[in-house]
Scaffold this motif. Structure first.
Motif, PDB file in Angstrom:
ATOM      1  N   LYS A 248       0.827  -1.206   0.000  1.00 18.65           N
ATOM      2  CA  LYS A 248       0.000   0.000   0.000  1.00 18.65           C
ATOM      3  C   LYS A 248       0.863   1.259   0.000  1.00 18.65           C
ATOM      4  CE  LYS A 248      -3.851   2.376   0.399  1.00 18.65           C
ATOM      5  NZ  LYS A 248      -4.817   2.477  -0.729  1.00 18.65           N
ATOM      6  N   ASP A 251       2.059   1.693  -3.474  1.00 21.63           N
ATOM      7  CA  ASP A 251       0.973   2.130  -4.366  1.00 21.63           C
ATOM      8  C   ASP A 251       0.707   3.629  -4.213  1.00 21.63           C
ATOM      9  OD1 ASP A 251       0.687  -0.439  -5.295  1.00 21.63           O
ATOM     10  OD2 ASP A 251      -1.074  -0.910  -4.073  1.00 21.63           O
ATOM     11  N   TYR A 327       3.417   4.654   5.635  1.00 25.62           N
ATOM     12  CA  TYR A 327       2.012   4.275   5.760  1.00 25.62           C
ATOM     13  C   TYR A 327       1.861   3.342   6.955  1.00 25.62           C
ATOM     14  CZ  TYR A 327      -2.567   2.319   4.525  1.00 25.62           C
ATOM     15  OH  TYR A 327      -3.890   1.915   4.543  1.00 25.62           O
TER      16      TYR A 327
END
Length: 501
Positions: A248, A251, A327
């Motif tokens: 993630k 991304d 993240y």
């Protein structure tokens, strides 16, 4: 046997520590049936959009943190057996302290990743103590949280209190941080032959460091070990949840790069591209950038760690951007180079194609599970051969010549481990073979400064391409694969962005 307040009490190991903790908590905490529980970080009840029911941090459950602590205790016990160490062990890992840029104005807090890895606790000035005997099954985890302070909580927000910490974090018990010194003194008196596992080399919390230093001097016990190398051995291999978090993170960063490419045009500043990437990452859920990004145009791209980011980008110049986001505790690290006007010049294209082809070959080479050092040697040979093919270095058959010539143009390593930190697990050597579960970077580059002896038309060209790679039994997986890097893809995105009104 365990000493509390000058009274001699005999208990089994897990029981004696729990007895001490319950006594200390009861003496410090006033319970109220009407009081609402407060926590110093998001929970499922307060942030259901971030966490599921049994998660301490997003995607990572209480059980996974408990298993990390068990594995650390197991590694400590195994190390002691091999090195004829002591049978009792006291592992102390503090949280980071909040840092201030000026009076009462704090920097953004970032947790000590060693502490975060085994607790999930995101609060400053806490500490985890893990005690274990000759068997790791006998280990006991005590989390020391900040003392109650109604005035501080009014200004800074709630804290996680000792009565709530065991259920939330999955530790065996919890105490206020003010009890840490007493706990340590009692344990050391009871288990005089115990080994202390604490990182004296890089202290992260001054009060804890000073207390432990004084305790060691007072007891005369100089037997200690650094737990960091053992922690890094655990952190090197990513769990399913960690891989999902890093995917993630990659991304988010990839999409931010696409947006930054699309807004590029002559006259834009390096700082505007910095701001665009920062904004796009935060808008997609990242807490902040993982490190100060490099946004280097023209000849500044030949400066490896250029972070001033304060120049204007002009026609026919390229910009090298090295950035990543964090993240929920996990980082990405990506580099792309693109033409600010949407079209590479002939010389820029030649250098870019060399770096691009070398990186593709290095990623394929990861199938062989090389070490990072072997990857670096391969990069130098491949760069040298490619540069020979385009006529930028002399034709000699010696690999030694190729490697030296390439190193002059790429004076940095081609890879590092990646995870909670950008340069993750730094105590792990780069000469060990890659194994499934590891995540690394692959980042070849060419930097031709204005002092170079190469033809002048190549001066000031700097190109680096960096991707984040998960090693699996089925081959390498490029986590940052959604970030465009072929010449055609990049030129199309930049050109189409400039065509927009």
């Amino acid at each position: 046997m365990f000493v509390v307040s000058n009274r001699l009490i005999t208990y089994s190991r897990p029981e004696l520590i729990r007895k001490f903790c319950m006594k200390a908590v009861k003496s410090k905490v006033k319970f109220s049936s009407n009081a609402k529980k407060s926590y110093g970080q998001p929970t499922f009840e307060t942030h259901p959009h971030l966490l599921n029911c049994d998660e301490v941090t997003p995607l990572i459950t209480k059980g996974e943190y408990q298993e990390r602590r068990r594995k650390l205790a197991e590694k400590v016990v195994c190390y002691a057996k091999k090195n004829r160490g002591n049978k009792n062990h006291l592992i102390v890992i503090p949280a980071a302290s909040r840092q201030y840029m000026s009076d009462k104005i704090p920097y953004v807090f970032r947790q000590n990743t060693e502490f975060l890895y085994i607790t999930g606790c995101q609060e400053p000035d806490c500490c985890i103590v893990i005690t274990t005997g000759a068997s790791a099954d006998d280990h006991c985890a005590t989390l020391f949280t900040r003392d109650r302070d109604d005035h501080a909580e009014l200004w800074d927000g709630p804290r996680t209190h000792p009565e709530d910490a065991p259920a939330f974090f999955g530790v065996d018990q919890s105490l206020p941080i003010s009890e840490l010194e007493g706990f340590m003194q009692s344990y050391k008196k009871t288990f005089r032959d115990s080994s202390l596992w604490y990182d004296f080399m890089t202290p992260v919390q001054d009060n804890v460091h000073k207390m432990i230093f004084e305790l060691m001097n007072a007891t005369g016990n100089k037997c200690w070990e650094n737990p960091k190398p053992l922690l890094h051995e655990l952190r090197l291999y990513k769990s399913t949840a960690e891989i999902a978090l890093m995917q993630k993170s990659c991304d988010i960063t990839s999409q931010a790069f696409i947006e930054a490419m699309a807004c590029s045009r002559p006259g834009i500043s390096e700082n505007q591209i910095f701001g665009k990437i920062d904004y796009e990452c935060r808008m997609r859920g990242a807490e902040y950038l993982a490190y100060p990004p490099v946004v280097a145009g023209a000849n500044r791209s030949t400066i490896i760690h250029y972070i001033n980011n304060n120049q204007i980008l002009n026609h026919n110049e390229t910009v090298l951007v090295d950035a990543g986001c964090e993240y929920h505790g996990y980082s990405s690290d990506v580099t792309r180079t693109w033409p600010i006007n949407g079209k590479f010049t002939q010389q820029q294209r030649e250098i870019y194609e060399v770096v691009y082809c070398v990186q593709e070959e290095l990623i394929k080479y990861c199938n062989n599970m090389p070490s990072l050092d072997e990857l670096f040697e391969s990069m130098c040979c491949l760069l040298g051969k490619r540069l020979q093919e385009i006529g930028l270095i002399g034709v000699q058959p010696s690999n030694n010549y190729l490697m030296k010539a390439a190193y002059q143009l790429c004076p940095h390593h081609v890879s590092h481990y990646l995870g909670m930190d950008i340069h993750d697990t730094p105590t792990v050597r780069r000469n060990i073979k890659l194994e499934p579960g590891m995540i690394i970077t692959v980042e070849p580059g060419i930097y031709i400064s204005e002092r170079s002896k190469l033809p002048k038309e190549y001066h000031g060209i700097g190109v680096r391409i960096e991707d984040d790679i998960l090693i699996t039994v089925n081959g390498p997986v490029v986590l940052s694969r959604r970030c465009p890097k072929s010449i055609d893809e990049i030129e199309k995105i930049v050109s189409e962005g400039q065509a927009q009104p």
